[in-house]
Design an enzyme around this catalytic site. Structure first.
Site, PDB file in Angstrom:
ATOM      1  N   ARG A 172       0.779  -1.376   0.023  1.00 26.01           N
ATOM      2  CA  ARG A 172       0.095   0.169   0.100  1.00 26.01           C
ATOM      3  C   ARG A 172       0.654   1.288   0.337  1.00 26.01           C
ATOM      4  O   ARG A 172       2.748   1.136   0.509  1.00 26.01           O
ATOM      5  CB  ARG A 172      -0.661  -0.361   1.099  1.00 26.01           C
ATOM      6  CG  ARG A 172      -2.365  -0.518   1.297  1.00 26.01           C
ATOM      7  CD  ARG A 172      -3.019  -0.499   0.173  1.00 26.01           C
ATOM      8  NE  ARG A 172      -4.032  -1.321   0.139  1.00 26.01           N
ATOM      9  CZ  ARG A 172      -4.368  -2.146  -0.377  1.00 26.01           C
ATOM     10  NH1 ARG A 172      -4.127  -2.377  -1.585  1.00 26.01           N
ATOM     11  NH2 ARG A 172      -5.641  -2.943  -0.770  1.00 26.01           N
ATOM     12  N   HIS A 209      -0.658   0.518  -9.480  1.00 26.03           N
ATOM     13  CA  HIS A 209      -2.081  -0.223  -8.736  1.00 26.03           C
ATOM     14  C   HIS A 209      -2.670  -1.643  -9.590  1.00 26.03           C
ATOM     15  O   HIS A 209      -3.639  -1.887  -9.619  1.00 26.03           O
ATOM     16  CB  HIS A 209      -3.213   0.289  -8.220  1.00 26.03           C
ATOM     17  CG  HIS A 209      -3.847  -0.335  -6.973  1.00 26.03           C
ATOM     18  ND1 HIS A 209      -3.850   0.266  -6.051  1.00 26.03           N
ATOM     19  CD2 HIS A 209      -3.310  -1.365  -6.607  1.00 26.03           C
ATOM     20  CE1 HIS A 209      -4.023  -0.637  -5.018  1.00 26.03           C
ATOM     21  NE2 HIS A 209      -4.184  -1.621  -5.570  1.00 26.03           N
TER      22      HIS A 209
HETATM   23  P1  NDP Z   1      -2.543 -11.936   4.220  1.00 21.23           P
HETATM   24  O1  NDP Z   1      -2.866 -11.747   5.468  1.00 21.23           O
HETATM   25  O2  NDP Z   1      -2.217 -13.360   3.464  1.00 21.23           O
HETATM   26  O3  NDP Z   1      -0.697 -11.957   4.072  1.00 21.23           O
HETATM   27  C1  NDP Z   1       0.262  -9.882   4.905  1.00 21.23           C
HETATM   28  C2  NDP Z   1       1.867 -10.742   5.784  1.00 21.23           C
HETATM   29  O4  NDP Z   1       1.984 -10.045   5.847  1.00 21.23           O
HETATM   30  C3  NDP Z   1       1.370 -11.805   6.430  1.00 21.23           C
HETATM   31  O5  NDP Z   1       2.568 -12.676   5.887  1.00 21.23           O
HETATM   32  C4  NDP Z   1       1.744 -11.621   7.821  1.00 21.23           C
HETATM   33  O6  NDP Z   1       2.811 -12.179   8.907  1.00 21.23           O
HETATM   34  C5  NDP Z   1       1.959 -10.343   7.342  1.00 21.23           C
HETATM   35  N1  NDP Z   1       2.899  -9.081   7.930  1.00 21.23           N
HETATM   36  C6  NDP Z   1       1.418  -8.291   8.825  1.00 21.23           C
HETATM   37  N2  NDP Z   1       1.753  -7.728   9.704  1.00 21.23           N
HETATM   38  C7  NDP Z   1       3.747  -7.536   9.583  1.00 21.23           C
HETATM   39  C8  NDP Z   1       4.133  -7.008  10.602  1.00 21.23           C
HETATM   40  N3  NDP Z   1       3.347  -6.094  11.334  1.00 21.23           N
HETATM   41  N4  NDP Z   1       5.335  -7.588  10.704  1.00 21.23           N
HETATM   42  C9  NDP Z   1       5.660  -8.446  10.078  1.00 21.23           C
HETATM   43  N5  NDP Z   1       5.000  -9.006   9.097  1.00 21.23           N
HETATM   44  C10 NDP Z   1       3.957  -9.246   8.545  1.00 21.23           C
HETATM   45  O7  NDP Z   1      -2.416 -10.727   3.316  1.00 21.23           O
HETATM   46  P2  NDP Z   1      -2.173 -11.423   1.194  1.00 21.23           P
HETATM   47  O8  NDP Z   1      -0.948 -11.456   0.930  1.00 21.23           O
HETATM   48  O9  NDP Z   1      -3.099 -11.639   0.747  1.00 21.23           O
HETATM   49  O10 NDP Z   1      -1.915  -9.643   0.954  1.00 21.23           O
HETATM   50  C11 NDP Z   1      -1.122  -8.870   1.190  1.00 21.23           C
HETATM   51  C12 NDP Z   1      -1.739  -6.777   0.867  1.00 21.23           C
HETATM   52  O11 NDP Z   1      -1.440  -6.752  -0.948  1.00 21.23           O
HETATM   53  C13 NDP Z   1      -3.050  -7.188   1.142  1.00 21.23           C
HETATM   54  O12 NDP Z   1      -3.536  -6.457   2.405  1.00 21.23           O
HETATM   55  C14 NDP Z   1      -2.420  -5.297   0.594  1.00 21.23           C
HETATM   56  O13 NDP Z   1      -2.128  -3.985   0.920  1.00 21.23           O
HETATM   57  C15 NDP Z   1      -1.747  -5.784  -0.877  1.00 21.23           C
HETATM   58  N6  NDP Z   1      -2.740  -5.838  -1.803  1.00 21.23           N
HETATM   59  C16 NDP Z   1      -1.460  -5.444  -3.450  1.00 21.23           C
HETATM   60  C17 NDP Z   1      -2.698  -5.549  -4.356  1.00 21.23           C
HETATM   61  C18 NDP Z   1      -1.764  -4.681  -5.880  1.00 21.23           C
HETATM   62  O14 NDP Z   1      -2.476  -4.893  -6.724  1.00 21.23           O
HETATM   63  N7  NDP Z   1      -1.341  -4.213  -5.588  1.00 21.23           N
HETATM   64  C19 NDP Z   1      -3.332  -6.993  -4.962  1.00 21.23           C
HETATM   65  C20 NDP Z   1      -3.558  -7.313  -3.198  1.00 21.23           C
HETATM   66  C21 NDP Z   1      -3.281  -6.359  -2.475  1.00 21.23           C
HETATM   67  P3  NDP Z   1       1.992 -13.662   9.356  1.00 21.23           P
HETATM   68  O15 NDP Z   1       2.062 -14.793   8.169  1.00 21.23           O
HETATM   69  O16 NDP Z   1       2.893 -13.442  11.029  1.00 21.23           O
HETATM   70  O17 NDP Z   1       0.251 -13.485   9.659  1.00 21.23           O
END
Ligand code: NDP
Length: 310
Positions: free
Chosen positions: A225, A273
């Protein structure tokens, strides 16, 4: 049994209503600004809803985010916290993100920005780069998208590192977790990919302090983001050579305003995006299936955890 749909663009609201109505013929599906009987509304399908958008609907059972992220829903300070939030994710989304990450990591790895600039100058320069096995790439966020992209990078031969909140095991990927694991991770990333969700803990994470901990000359790809990035810190790190290039898919303000300096910065690549957009027909099938499953069982795999923020 009414589903309301809210999207900032009216034509997209109408499109989602049409698609979902075809898949869920027994439901009444209406735009949020013309919901009919508010008490009958049990599901809201939304992208970037307005503040207070859900207050008129006391019987909401779930809010469906038209995307993997839920930050745009949680941004509503008046959001009824009792209502579960369902993410929209699927194999199309992960496939597209794998492609985007592979494309831009390879582009940085092979120094295509320099080769493209050289072509404009008719300058023949044979740059020698190591093979992928000699290049370390790190992914922040190892969820649906980051975990899948990490597998793709490892399959291409990159030395692949991953960082998440809790420890993850991914074949071929060296993983780190939390604050304790951050230094071991970040200090080795020659190319850094951000695929974190936007939460209180991750907002502004791509800042001067982080850039200073990367190896000198590293590249950064942000497809998480826009609010992950401190924009002025990125420009400063590019200008002093700490970073060599950045590819940005997401921005604080979208669409990126035409006067924004990122558009013309020689070492920033802007994509609008599009790293992984939901394929509309597939997306509507996923949304419809999730609503039906949640209605029948009270559960779906793609439930977000609002207290965690993702
Ligand atoms: P998930 O919820 O499946 O995974 C999130 C990951 O981030 C997990 O591994 C989580 O850790 C990790 N995480 C969260 N908070 C922290 C932190 N504070 N420190 C370290 N690691 C952290 O999300 P997705 O993979 O489905 O999507 C990720 C993001 O991608 C979305 O939220 C969105 O913002 C973005 N996105 C962008 C798109 C684009 O076209 N540019 C399209 C779709 C999404 P843990 O494994 O321990 O839970």
């Amino acid at each position: 049994m009414t589903i309301i749909v809210s999207h900032p663009h009216r034509e997209k609201t109408d499109w989602w209503i049409k698609q979902l109505q075809a898949l869920l013929p027994n439901w009444t599906i209406r735009p949020i600004d013309d919901p009919g009987d508010a008490d009958a509304v049990t599901y809201a399908v939304v992208w970037k809803p307005a503040t207070g958008a859900f207050l008129p609907f006391p019987n909401l059972k779930a809010i469906v985010s038209l995307g993997a992220g839920i930050d745009h829903v949680l941004a509503d300070v008046e959001l009824p916290r009792r209502v579960p939030i369902i993410r929209t994710v699927g194999t199309d989304l992960t496939q597209r993100m794998r492609e985007y990450v592979a494309l831009h990591v390879l582009r940085h790895h092979r120094d295509m920005p320099t080769i493209t600039a050289n072509q404009r100058e008719r300058h023949w320069q044979q740059l020698v780069v190591p093979p992928a096995t000699g290049r370390t790439v790190g992914i922040m966020g190892l969820g649906n998208l980051g975990g899948s992209a990490a597998l793709t990078l490892a399959a291409l031969g990159f030395e692949t590192l991953g960082w998440s909140r809790t420890k993850r095991e991914i074949e071929g990927v060296t993983t780190y977790a939390g604050d304790a694991g951050f230094d071991g991770f970040i200090s080795n990333c020659e190319i850094l990919v951000c695929l974190l969700p936007l939460t209180e803990a991750t907002a502004g994470i791509l800042d001067a302090e982080l850039f200073a901990r990367l190896p000198r000359g590293a590249s950064v790809i942000n497809a998480g983001r826009g609010q992950h990035l401190v924009e002025a810190d990125l420009v400063a790190a590019l200008d002093d050579g700490q970073l060599s290039h950045a590819t940005l898919d997401v921005f604080h303000v979208e669409p990126l305003p035409s006067e924004h300096p990122f558009w013309s910065h020689p070492r920033i690549t802007v994509t609008p995006h599009i790293a992984s957009l939901i394929d509309a027909p597939t997306g509507s099938r996923i949304v419809a299936a999730n609503i039906e499953r949640f209605e029948q069982t009270g559960h779906v795999d793609d439930l977000a955890d609002a207290t965690r923020g993702y």
